[in-house]
Design a protein around this motif. Structure first.
Motif, PDB file in Angstrom:
ATOM      1  N   ALA A 152       0.831  -1.210   0.000  1.00 21.14           N
ATOM      2  CA  ALA A 152       0.000   0.000   0.000  1.00 21.14           C
ATOM      3  C   ALA A 152       0.868   1.265   0.000  1.00 21.14           C
ATOM      4  O   ALA A 152       0.587   2.225  -0.727  1.00 21.14           O
ATOM      5  CB  ALA A 152      -0.929  -0.008   1.209  1.00 21.14           C
ATOM      6  N   THR A 153       1.932   1.270   0.806  1.00 20.75           N
ATOM      7  CA  THR A 153       2.821   2.440   0.850  1.00 20.75           C
ATOM      8  C   THR A 153       3.528   2.634  -0.485  1.00 20.75           C
ATOM      9  O   THR A 153       3.668   3.766  -0.980  1.00 20.75           O
ATOM     10  CB  THR A 153       3.856   2.267   1.977  1.00 20.75           C
ATOM     11  OG1 THR A 153       3.176   2.057   3.212  1.00 20.75           O
ATOM     12  CG2 THR A 153       4.743   3.487   2.085  1.00 20.75           C
ATOM     13  N   ALA A 154       3.975   1.561  -1.078  1.00 17.54           N
ATOM     14  CA  ALA A 154       4.685   1.665  -2.360  1.00 17.54           C
ATOM     15  C   ALA A 154       3.747   2.148  -3.461  1.00 17.54           C
ATOM     16  O   ALA A 154       4.117   3.002  -4.284  1.00 17.54           O
ATOM     17  CB  ALA A 154       5.290   0.315  -2.725  1.00 17.54           C
ATOM     18  N   MET A 155       2.532   1.644  -3.505  1.00 19.55           N
ATOM     19  CA  MET A 155       1.583   2.041  -4.543  1.00 19.55           C
ATOM     20  C   MET A 155       1.215   3.518  -4.410  1.00 19.55           C
ATOM     21  O   MET A 155       1.009   4.217  -5.408  1.00 19.55           O
ATOM     22  CB  MET A 155       0.326   1.180  -4.461  1.00 19.55           C
ATOM     23  CG  MET A 155       0.555  -0.279  -4.813  1.00 19.55           C
ATOM     24  SD  MET A 155       0.805  -0.567  -6.569  1.00 19.55           S
ATOM     25  CE  MET A 155      -0.870  -0.488  -7.147  1.00 19.55           C
ATOM     26  N   ALA A 156       1.140   4.016  -3.168  1.00 16.56           N
ATOM     27  CA  ALA A 156       0.809   5.430  -2.969  1.00 16.56           C
ATOM     28  C   ALA A 156       1.933   6.349  -3.435  1.00 16.56           C
ATOM     29  O   ALA A 156       1.702   7.543  -3.660  1.00 16.56           O
ATOM     30  CB  ALA A 156       0.491   5.682  -1.502  1.00 16.56           C
ATOM     31  N   SER A 157       3.144   5.818  -3.595  1.00 11.62           N
ATOM     32  CA  SER A 157       4.299   6.632  -3.997  1.00 11.62           C
ATOM     33  C   SER A 157       4.622   6.508  -5.477  1.00 11.62           C
ATOM     34  O   SER A 157       5.684   6.975  -5.916  1.00 11.62           O
ATOM     35  CB  SER A 157       5.528   6.225  -3.168  1.00 11.62           C
ATOM     36  OG  SER A 157       5.266   6.306  -1.786  1.00 11.62           O
ATOM     37  N   LEU A 158       3.765   5.895  -6.269  1.00 16.81           N
ATOM     38  CA  LEU A 158       4.033   5.728  -7.699  1.00 16.81           C
ATOM     39  C   LEU A 158       4.147   7.082  -8.391  1.00 16.81           C
ATOM     40  O   LEU A 158       3.420   8.029  -8.076  1.00 16.81           O
ATOM     41  CB  LEU A 158       2.914   4.916  -8.356  1.00 16.81           C
ATOM     42  CG  LEU A 158       2.856   3.423  -8.030  1.00 16.81           C
ATOM     43  CD1 LEU A 158       1.608   2.797  -8.643  1.00 16.81           C
ATOM     44  CD2 LEU A 158       4.107   2.709  -8.528  1.00 16.81           C
ATOM     45  N   GLY A 159       5.093   7.191  -9.332  1.00 18.60           N
ATOM     46  CA  GLY A 159       5.259   8.405 -10.108  1.00 18.60           C
ATOM     47  C   GLY A 159       4.171   8.555 -11.155  1.00 18.60           C
ATOM     48  O   GLY A 159       3.359   7.647 -11.379  1.00 18.60           O
ATOM     49  N   PRO A 160       4.148   9.714 -11.835  1.00 20.81           N
ATOM     50  CA  PRO A 160       3.083   9.963 -12.823  1.00 20.81           C
ATOM     51  C   PRO A 160       3.116   8.983 -13.999  1.00 20.81           C
ATOM     52  O   PRO A 160       2.086   8.702 -14.593  1.00 20.81           O
ATOM     53  CB  PRO A 160       3.350  11.404 -13.277  1.00 20.81           C
ATOM     54  CG  PRO A 160       4.786  11.655 -12.927  1.00 20.81           C
ATOM     55  CD  PRO A 160       5.058  10.858 -11.701  1.00 20.81           C
ATOM     56  N   ASP A 161       4.304   8.470 -14.348  1.00 23.93           N
ATOM     57  CA  ASP A 161       4.415   7.525 -15.468  1.00 23.93           C
ATOM     58  C   ASP A 161       4.496   6.081 -15.011  1.00 23.93           C
ATOM     59  O   ASP A 161       4.711   5.180 -15.828  1.00 23.93           O
ATOM     60  CB  ASP A 161       5.661   7.844 -16.311  1.00 23.93           C
ATOM     61  CG  ASP A 161       5.568   9.201 -16.990  1.00 23.93           C
ATOM     62  OD1 ASP A 161       4.431   9.614 -17.297  1.00 23.93           O
ATOM     63  OD2 ASP A 161       6.622   9.837 -17.177  1.00 23.93           O
ATOM     64  N   ASP A 162       4.347   5.835 -13.693  1.00 25.31           N
ATOM     65  CA  ASP A 162       4.510   4.486 -13.154  1.00 25.31           C
ATOM     66  C   ASP A 162       3.151   3.806 -12.962  1.00 25.31           C
ATOM     67  O   ASP A 162       2.125   4.462 -12.760  1.00 25.31           O
ATOM     68  CB  ASP A 162       5.232   4.524 -11.802  1.00 25.31           C
ATOM     69  CG  ASP A 162       6.624   5.130 -11.927  1.00 25.31           C
ATOM     70  OD1 ASP A 162       7.160   5.112 -13.051  1.00 25.31           O
ATOM     71  OD2 ASP A 162       7.153   5.620 -10.906  1.00 25.31           O
TER      72      ASP A 162
END
Length: 939
Positions: free
Chosen positions: A89-99
């Motif tokens: 959940a933490t990693a998904m919330a930090s995805l970049g605009p192109d990720d």
């Protein structure tokens, strides 16, 4: 654009040469048309060559796609599962605009929980997987196939690394070739609870009688503690040994001695006070002891058994058992070299036990004999059972022999209680299966009807002749439950009405009723007595015990038929078929006869004649069976054949003082049965085989070391191995030789329980000889390991350029090998080639005036442009005229003051017309076109 097979581009050279040579030899075609045709042909072939060369469009990837692979197996605690979900959940919330990111959950299987997309939040993992195993390899393969195009690719594995099936290392190597990074987060690191387990039980495969040997119990514990190991043999406790366990792996040696021959199962059970999960506290192993043959004799009553006494007299170790004495597990059947069903009814054997016996004969070489009587063969209800398939005789005799035509009416209790599920099937369906089996065993001249009885009586299959059995069976399959209970008197009345209308020689009524819920008894017995006086018999099957069982017995006695108590609905098919066989007079042949003995029969060695017998069960011999004895009517009395690795025997008379009253006191009685046992008994292999079986990657790995009697390694290219699983499924394996005398192979082992592995060989006389051993999976391999397998997780990360992650944001770091997206273009070129084909055919087959067509098209296009220009000129002139008119209207008052307006008769000067004739230019063009056409024809 790149090409995967650029060598195909060299085909352009022979293509150009071939087209050039062909161009010189093609005549009768206008030069312009010929050039066009060859140009189209070059284009068509060129597109095909480009497609063969494998064209690809490549562009660099932008952004990162991260797929999180979550371990949901039982070896991961709930605490660690929540930690993994929070990490994702933490990693998904930090995805970049192109990720983008996705989630895959795995256990025994792998499923996609969230497809890779631009979502930034992940809820609870809802995908359900089988947690009894861990197949990390399949999860990596699924993740590899789930990446979208145009993104850098990374897999993050959140697992304890304890894979039980598959090969994660191999899957990681494949991912590395596709520029996929695999990072990992080790789960279970903080779970330091006390745990102990039995890892393995090690014992010799075969020992001698009375020879001491050691059993080694391998135990794993996370903490030092005192525990107890209980050892049992064949289900009987042998000893309990206290032990002290140190942290890590310990080996406990137990001494044991066997006093009985056969195949023995040992089970070690660990009892530890500090143990989080006791499901992994069992180890199982098998030890074989060679000695005198051992036979299991099953019969209805164990009071007396002339057959068992005869076998004991011949030196056989005999176990006599009654109903309930047949083993229910494969390993419990292995101690016996042969099994005898001595007048033993099929209703005492479950379908699973029949399959177990069938597998033991086919895959382990256990001998089997069915001895006749009123509870054997057809009258015993063995028609269309797995046991019948193993016999050297055919029970489907009504198809081949002449019997009186028969009419049978089956009335089934269809009340609500028949909807209860038993053995995975509703009771009403089991009753229907009995009716279906009855239809199959009867001849086309017989007649059958089936009805369901509740508040009313519904005939699903009206009384009819069996000329089309498939149609009748489809009708019977419609039998279903209704409401209320079964009403006996109306059922008897309806049955009497139907059967009295029948004209066959044998008429029989079968009534299936709930043994605890039969209504309206009054008058039923009188109807049964009246039917009996008209030679119509009635049998009653009580389904389950209850208050009405006694009445059902009385009703069957009044009807002159048989009474059956089906304690379980699974007995119904056997009961219905055996009652049909007996009451239709196609099961037992009565009358004294002298057996006819065949020459050269091994069982009859030293026996020249045999006493008379009084009855036998009617059967028919199979084409490949060996018939050693026949009756006075040439029906089979003694028959044998090979079934798989085992030999089966059928003796259609009995071995008791009824039909064989003169055989029991006969001096050759013991010799006959001892030699029969010797013929069918499992034979030991001549060569020596050391068989080892262990689990690896979710498969059973078999290693066989084979030597002859002189200790020399066998040099044959392969050996045959038969494997029988816990559910009776069989697999025949061919193990290739990997070294002199050493053979190796594998098989799927995904079921809990015991597996019997049998090595077979054929001696010069054609007799199958076997060596059987076994191994067991006492608990799912998922419970065996309780610490994270960090070396495996590190290995798959090192192979792909990944690493261990400490923080969720590390999973979004830039990818060192972003790679590029590849688009295959060969489909495009093949499509272009397909589109060119019609033009290629058209140019060659159709002689069209292309020059004139293009000229007219060009002229039309020019005319359209000229018309468009003239239209614009007219519009400009109109606009100018309008502007002049507007100016004139504004200047009108001034011009009126300056002078008079022009007179109406005054006209403007007219410009003289041009002297050029309009038809001159057109005529010149036509003449020029004609001349050009003549020049083209001359060329």
């Amino acid at each position: 654009m790149r090409f995967t097979d650029p060598l195909y581009l060299l085909l352009f050279l022979p293509l150009a040469i071939g087209l050039w040579l062909s161009f010189r030899h093609v005549h009768g075609m206008a030069k312009g048309r010929k050039r066009l045709a060859f140009g189209v042909r070059f284009l068509l072939a060129g597109f095909v060559i480009l497609a063969l060369a494998g064209p690809q469009a490549r562009r660099p990837n932008h952004g990162i796609c991260t797929i999180f692979v979550l371990d949901r197996s039982d070896s991961v605690s709930e605490k660690e599962r929540k930690r993994a979900e929070e990490f994702v959940a933490t990693a998904m919330a930090s995805l970049g605009p192109d990720d983008v990111g996705g989630v895959i959950a795995f256990g025994k299987d792998a499923v996609v929980d969230a497809m890779p997309d631009g979502r930034r939040t992940v809820g609870r993992i809802l995908s359900q997987v089988d947690p009894s195993a861990s197949d990390l390899a399949s999860a990596i393969r699924l993740a590899t196939a789930s990446f979208p195009e145009g993104k850098g690719r990374r897999i993050v594995v959140l697992s304890d690394g304890n894979e039980t099936t598959g090969d994660a290392e191999e899957s990681a190597e494949v991912a590395s070739t596709e520029s996929i990074d695999i990072d990992h987060v080790a789960l279970g690191v903080d779970d330091r609870g006390a745990e102990a387990s039995v890892v393995e039980l090690q014992q010799p495969e075969e020992v001698r009688l009375e020879q001491p040997f050691n059993i080694r119990v391998i135990v794993d514990s996370t903490v030092p503690q005192e525990a107890v190991i209980a050892l049992d043999r064949d289900g009987v406790l042998v000893k309990e040994t206290p032990v002290k366990l140190a942290p890590g792996r310990s080996s406990i040696v137990l001494s044991e001695t066997l006093h009985d021959t056969g195949f023995h199962r040992y089970r070690a059970t660990l009892r530890a006070p500090r143990d989080r999960d006791n499901r992994n506290n069992i180890g199982v192993g098998f030890v074989a002891v060679r000695g005198k043959p051992r036979a299991l004799v099953l019969q209805e009553s164990t009071g007396t058994s002339p057959l068992a006494d005869a076998l004991k007299k011949g030196g056989t170790d005999v176990v006599l058992a009654g109903p309930g004495g047949l083993p229910a597990k494969p390993e419990d059947l292995q101690p016996y070299d042969a099994v005898f069903f001595n007048d033993f009814n099929a209703k005492e054997v479950t379908a699973e036990q029949m399959k177990l016996v069938q597998a033991g004969i086919r895959d382990s070489g256990i001998g089997f004999a069915m001895v006749g009587g009123e509870n054997s063969f057809l009258p015993g209800g063995y028609y269309a059972t797995p046991i019948a398939d193993t016999l050297p005789v055919d029970l489907n005799i009504r198809q081949r022999k002449s019997f009186p035509s028969t009419s049978i009416l089956i009335m089934v209790d269809a009340s609500g209680s028949m909807g209860m599920v038993e053995d995975g099937m509703p009771k009403i369906r089991l009753a229907a299966k009995g009716a279906e089996a009855t239809v199959n065993m009867m001849s086309p001249m017989d007649r059958v009807g089936v009805a369901g009885s509740t508040d009313g009586i519904e005939f699903v299959a009206p009384m009819q002749q069996l000329t089309d059995k498939a149609s009748v069976i489809r009708q019977i399959q419609k039998l279903s439950i209704g409401g209320g209970g079964i009403y006996i008197e109306p059922s008897m009345e309806k049955g009497a009405q139907v059967l009295r209308a029948e004209t066959t020689k044998v008429r029989h009524f079968i009534l299936m009723a709930d043994g605890d819920d039969c209504d309206t008894h009054e008058g039923s017995i009188a109807i049964a007595l009246a039917l009996r006086s008209e030679h119509i018999t009635t049998s009653v099957v009580a389904i389950g015990e209850g208050k009405d069982v006694e009445f059902c017995k009385q009703l069957a006695a009044a009807g002159g038929g048989r009474f059956y108590l089906a304690k379980h609905a699974g007995q119904l098919p056997a009961i219905v078929t055996q009652d049909t066989a007996v009451m239709s007079r196609s099961a037992i042949e009565e009358g004294a006869f002298l057996p006819k003995l065949a020459e050269g029969e091994p069982i009859l060695r030293g026996i020249d004649s045999a006493p008379a017998m009084y009855a036998y069960c009617l059967v028919d011999s199979r084409p490949l069976a060996s018939v050693g004895m026949r009756t006075g009517k040439d029906d089979p009395l003694l028959a044998t054949w090979q079934y798989g690795l085992g030999t089966t025997l059928a003796f259609t008379s009995d071995a008791q003082a009824r039909w064989a009253a003169r055989w029991v006191p006969w001096e050759g009685f013991s010799t006959f049965w001892t030699q029969a046992l010797r013929v069918i008994s499992r034979r030991a292999a001549v060569n020596e085989y050391q068989v080892g079986v262990h689990m690896e990657g979710g498969k059973g790995q078999i290693q066989v070391e084979a030597t002859d009697r002189l200790g020399r390694p066998l040099t044959q290219p392969s050996i045959q191995v038969h494997m029988s699983g816990p559910d009776g499924t069989a697999h025949e394996l061919t193990l290739p030789q990997e070294a002199p005398g050493k053979f190796r192979g594998s098989f799927g082992a995904d079921q809990l329980g015991s597996y019997i592995v049998t090595v077979s060989e054929t001696d010069p006389s054609g007799v199958k000889r076997v060596k059987a051993t076994g191994f067991s999976i006492p608990y799912p391999p998922e419970y065996r390991s309780f610490l994270p397998n960090r070396p495996l997780l590190k290995l798959i990360s090192d192979l792909t350029g990944g690493r261990a992650l400490a923080a969720p944001t590390e999973s979004l770091r830039p990818i060192l090998r972003p790679g590029e997206s590849i688009t295959e273009l060969w489909q495009l070129f093949m499509m272009l080639a397909a589109l060119v084909i019609p033009f290629d055919v058209g140019v060659r087959r159709l002689a069209l005036p292309m020059r004139e067509m293009f000229a007219k098209l060009w002229a039309r296009l020019r005319r359209k442009r000229q018309d468009s220009a003239e239209t614009h000129v007219r519009i400009d002139r109109l606009r100018q005229a309008k502007e002049r008119a507007s100016s004139a209207s504004r200047e009108a008052p001034d011009s009126a003051a300056q002078g008079p307006a022009p007179m109406a008769g005054d006209r403007p000067a007219v410009k003289p017309a041009s002297s050029t004739k309009p038809g001159t230019a057109v005529g010149s063009k036509l003449l020029e076109s004609k001349r050009q056409r003549d020049r083209d024809r001359q060329e």
